[in-house]
Motif scaffolding. Structure first.
Motif, PDB file in Angstrom:
ATOM      1  N   ALA A  20       0.832  -1.203   0.000  1.00 30.05           N
ATOM      2  CA  ALA A  20       0.000   0.000   0.000  1.00 30.05           C
ATOM      3  C   ALA A  20       0.865   1.252   0.000  1.00 30.05           C
ATOM      4  O   ALA A  20       0.576   2.214  -0.704  1.00 30.05           O
ATOM      5  CB  ALA A  20      -0.936  -0.010   1.210  1.00 30.05           C
ATOM      6  N   THR A  21       1.921   1.237   0.774  1.00 31.98           N
ATOM      7  CA  THR A  21       2.830   2.383   0.820  1.00 31.98           C
ATOM      8  C   THR A  21       3.430   2.643  -0.548  1.00 31.98           C
ATOM      9  O   THR A  21       3.507   3.786  -0.993  1.00 31.98           O
ATOM     10  CB  THR A  21       3.957   2.134   1.852  1.00 31.98           C
ATOM     11  OG1 THR A  21       3.364   1.884   3.120  1.00 31.98           O
ATOM     12  CG2 THR A  21       4.881   3.320   1.948  1.00 31.98           C
ATOM     13  N   GLU A  22       3.853   1.601  -1.226  1.00 30.13           N
ATOM     14  CA  GLU A  22       4.433   1.747  -2.559  1.00 30.13           C
ATOM     15  C   GLU A  22       3.412   2.258  -3.568  1.00 30.13           C
ATOM     16  O   GLU A  22       3.722   3.096  -4.401  1.00 30.13           O
ATOM     17  CB  GLU A  22       5.027   0.415  -3.040  1.00 30.13           C
ATOM     18  CG  GLU A  22       6.251  -0.024  -2.269  1.00 30.13           C
ATOM     19  CD  GLU A  22       7.398   0.979  -2.358  1.00 30.13           C
ATOM     20  OE1 GLU A  22       7.710   1.442  -3.468  1.00 30.13           O
ATOM     21  OE2 GLU A  22       7.965   1.297  -1.298  1.00 30.13           O
ATOM     22  N   ILE A  23       2.193   1.771  -3.481  1.00 30.68           N
ATOM     23  CA  ILE A  23       1.143   2.218  -4.395  1.00 30.68           C
ATOM     24  C   ILE A  23       0.874   3.702  -4.205  1.00 30.68           C
ATOM     25  O   ILE A  23       0.781   4.458  -5.172  1.00 30.68           O
ATOM     26  CB  ILE A  23      -0.155   1.396  -4.189  1.00 30.68           C
ATOM     27  CG1 ILE A  23       0.063  -0.040  -4.670  1.00 30.68           C
ATOM     28  CG2 ILE A  23      -1.331   2.042  -4.923  1.00 30.68           C
ATOM     29  CD1 ILE A  23      -1.047  -0.992  -4.283  1.00 30.68           C
TER      30      ILE A  23
ATOM     31  N   ALA B 275      -7.556   5.181   1.830  1.00 33.59           N
ATOM     32  CA  ALA B 275      -8.306   4.625   0.698  1.00 33.59           C
ATOM     33  C   ALA B 275      -7.578   3.431   0.107  1.00 33.59           C
ATOM     34  O   ALA B 275      -8.203   2.429  -0.255  1.00 33.59           O
ATOM     35  CB  ALA B 275      -8.537   5.697  -0.367  1.00 33.59           C
ATOM     36  N   CYS B 276      -6.264   3.516   0.012  1.00 30.50           N
ATOM     37  CA  CYS B 276      -5.476   2.413  -0.537  1.00 30.50           C
ATOM     38  C   CYS B 276      -5.625   1.168   0.339  1.00 30.50           C
ATOM     39  O   CYS B 276      -5.832   0.069  -0.168  1.00 30.50           O
ATOM     40  CB  CYS B 276      -4.014   2.823  -0.652  1.00 30.50           C
ATOM     41  SG  CYS B 276      -3.007   1.593  -1.486  1.00 30.50           S
ATOM     42  N   GLN B 277      -5.534   1.356   1.643  1.00 32.26           N
ATOM     43  CA  GLN B 277      -5.685   0.215   2.550  1.00 32.26           C
ATOM     44  C   GLN B 277      -7.097  -0.358   2.472  1.00 32.26           C
ATOM     45  O   GLN B 277      -7.278  -1.576   2.456  1.00 32.26           O
ATOM     46  CB  GLN B 277      -5.354   0.610   3.988  1.00 32.26           C
ATOM     47  CG  GLN B 277      -5.302  -0.581   4.928  1.00 32.26           C
ATOM     48  CD  GLN B 277      -4.282  -1.613   4.493  1.00 32.26           C
ATOM     49  OE1 GLN B 277      -3.106  -1.293   4.338  1.00 32.26           O
ATOM     50  NE2 GLN B 277      -4.714  -2.841   4.278  1.00 32.26           N
ATOM     51  N   GLU B 278      -8.105   0.511   2.383  1.00 30.46           N
ATOM     52  CA  GLU B 278      -9.487   0.042   2.239  1.00 30.46           C
ATOM     53  C   GLU B 278      -9.647  -0.762   0.954  1.00 30.46           C
ATOM     54  O   GLU B 278     -10.332  -1.794   0.934  1.00 30.46           O
ATOM     55  CB  GLU B 278     -10.460   1.219   2.225  1.00 30.46           C
ATOM     56  CG  GLU B 278     -10.646   1.880   3.565  1.00 30.46           C
ATOM     57  CD  GLU B 278     -11.555   3.101   3.474  1.00 30.46           C
ATOM     58  OE1 GLU B 278     -12.587   3.039   2.756  1.00 30.46           O
ATOM     59  OE2 GLU B 278     -11.226   4.113   4.108  1.00 30.46           O
ATOM     60  N   LEU B 279      -9.029  -0.302  -0.119  1.00 33.02           N
ATOM     61  CA  LEU B 279      -9.114  -0.999  -1.396  1.00 33.02           C
ATOM     62  C   LEU B 279      -8.437  -2.360  -1.315  1.00 33.02           C
ATOM     63  O   LEU B 279      -8.977  -3.364  -1.794  1.00 33.02           O
ATOM     64  CB  LEU B 279      -8.491  -0.146  -2.498  1.00 33.02           C
ATOM     65  CG  LEU B 279      -8.655  -0.633  -3.926  1.00 33.02           C
ATOM     66  CD1 LEU B 279     -10.124  -0.793  -4.299  1.00 33.02           C
ATOM     67  CD2 LEU B 279      -7.968   0.312  -4.891  1.00 33.02           C
ATOM     68  N   ILE B 280      -7.281  -2.418  -0.692  1.00 29.78           N
ATOM     69  CA  ILE B 280      -6.584  -3.696  -0.511  1.00 29.78           C
ATOM     70  C   ILE B 280      -7.446  -4.646   0.315  1.00 29.78           C
ATOM     71  O   ILE B 280      -7.619  -5.818  -0.041  1.00 29.78           O
ATOM     72  CB  ILE B 280      -5.198  -3.470   0.136  1.00 29.78           C
ATOM     73  CG1 ILE B 280      -4.257  -2.825  -0.869  1.00 29.78           C
ATOM     74  CG2 ILE B 280      -4.622  -4.797   0.647  1.00 29.78           C
ATOM     75  CD1 ILE B 280      -2.942  -2.347  -0.283  1.00 29.78           C
ATOM     76  N   ASP B 281      -8.022  -4.156   1.410  1.00 30.30           N
ATOM     77  CA  ASP B 281      -8.881  -4.983   2.251  1.00 30.30           C
ATOM     78  C   ASP B 281     -10.123  -5.454   1.497  1.00 30.30           C
ATOM     79  O   ASP B 281     -10.566  -6.589   1.657  1.00 30.30           O
ATOM     80  CB  ASP B 281      -9.301  -4.214   3.505  1.00 30.30           C
ATOM     81  CG  ASP B 281      -8.138  -3.921   4.443  1.00 30.30           C
ATOM     82  OD1 ASP B 281      -7.055  -4.544   4.317  1.00 30.30           O
ATOM     83  OD2 ASP B 281      -8.298  -3.035   5.316  1.00 30.30           O
ATOM     84  N   LEU B 282     -10.667  -4.582   0.673  1.00 31.59           N
ATOM     85  CA  LEU B 282     -11.857  -4.904  -0.105  1.00 31.59           C
ATOM     86  C   LEU B 282     -11.579  -5.986  -1.155  1.00 31.59           C
ATOM     87  O   LEU B 282     -12.384  -6.884  -1.372  1.00 31.59           O
ATOM     88  CB  LEU B 282     -12.377  -3.632  -0.794  1.00 31.59           C
ATOM     89  CG  LEU B 282     -13.628  -3.750  -1.642  1.00 31.59           C
ATOM     90  CD1 LEU B 282     -14.843  -3.986  -0.746  1.00 31.59           C
ATOM     91  CD2 LEU B 282     -13.819  -2.486  -2.447  1.00 31.59           C
ATOM     92  N   LEU B 283     -10.423  -5.892  -1.793  1.00 33.16           N
ATOM     93  CA  LEU B 283     -10.082  -6.835  -2.866  1.00 33.16           C
ATOM     94  C   LEU B 283      -9.490  -8.146  -2.351  1.00 33.16           C
ATOM     95  O   LEU B 283      -9.524  -9.153  -3.062  1.00 33.16           O
ATOM     96  CB  LEU B 283      -9.112  -6.179  -3.846  1.00 33.16           C
ATOM     97  CG  LEU B 283      -9.675  -4.996  -4.635  1.00 33.16           C
ATOM     98  CD1 LEU B 283      -8.584  -4.376  -5.506  1.00 33.16           C
ATOM     99  CD2 LEU B 283     -10.874  -5.401  -5.471  1.00 33.16           C
ATOM    100  N   ALA B 284      -8.964  -8.146  -1.140  1.00 28.29           N
ATOM    101  CA  ALA B 284      -8.286  -9.330  -0.601  1.00 28.29           C
ATOM    102  C   ALA B 284      -9.156 -10.607  -0.651  1.00 28.29           C
ATOM    103  O   ALA B 284      -8.665 -11.647  -1.096  1.00 28.29           O
ATOM    104  CB  ALA B 284      -7.795  -9.061   0.819  1.00 28.29           C
ATOM    105  N   PRO B 285     -10.426 -10.561  -0.257  1.00 29.74           N
ATOM    106  CA  PRO B 285     -11.222 -11.800  -0.321  1.00 29.74           C
ATOM    107  C   PRO B 285     -11.390 -12.339  -1.751  1.00 29.74           C
ATOM    108  O   PRO B 285     -11.534 -13.529  -1.955  1.00 29.74           O
ATOM    109  CB  PRO B 285     -12.587 -11.393   0.255  1.00 29.74           C
ATOM    110  CG  PRO B 285     -12.325 -10.164   1.039  1.00 29.74           C
ATOM    111  CD  PRO B 285     -11.169  -9.477   0.371  1.00 29.74           C
TER     112      PRO B 285
END
Length: 108
Positions: free
Chosen positions: A5-8, A95-105
């Motif tokens: 997420a940091t890199e993104i 937002a990036c972390q939320e997106l990662i969490d959302l897409l993870a499943p």
């Protein structure tokens, strides 16, 4: 925040939203992004993105330095992408972390 997420979020300094309607976003990027992306395995990123149902289609055009991303706006709220590419660094990181969490499943 995970390193990914940091890199993104760091990469967004070379990107701006050219056009965004729910379900479709066009990003324009500076050629400096291409240099930064050399660290990533682009083919691997594309393969992983293809496995995510909320990401319907994306088209990278290096000639015009743009990326079109079509997404399921019932899964990924357009406001999330607006925050990701907005002016506020903290909002972008969240937002990036939320997106990662959302897409993870979907990635499993």
């Amino acid at each position: 925040m995970p390193n990914t997420a940091t890199e993104i979020v760091k990469l967004r300094q070379w990107v701006h939203v050219a056009h965004h309607i729910p379900g479709r976003i066009r990003l324009k990027f500076n050629s400096a992004l291409v240099t930064q992306m050399a660290r990533f395995k682009t083919e691997q990123i594309m393969e992983q993105a293809d496995r995510l149902p909320p990401l319907k289609r994306f088209q990278l055009n290096t000639g015009s330095n743009s990326l079109i991303l079509e997404y399921d706006h019932s899964t990924i709220h357009p406001g999330l992408l607006d925050r990701l590419f907005g002016e506020c660094q903290m909002g972008a990181e969240q937002a990036c972390q939320e997106l990662i969490d959302l897409l993870a499943p979907h990635y499993q």
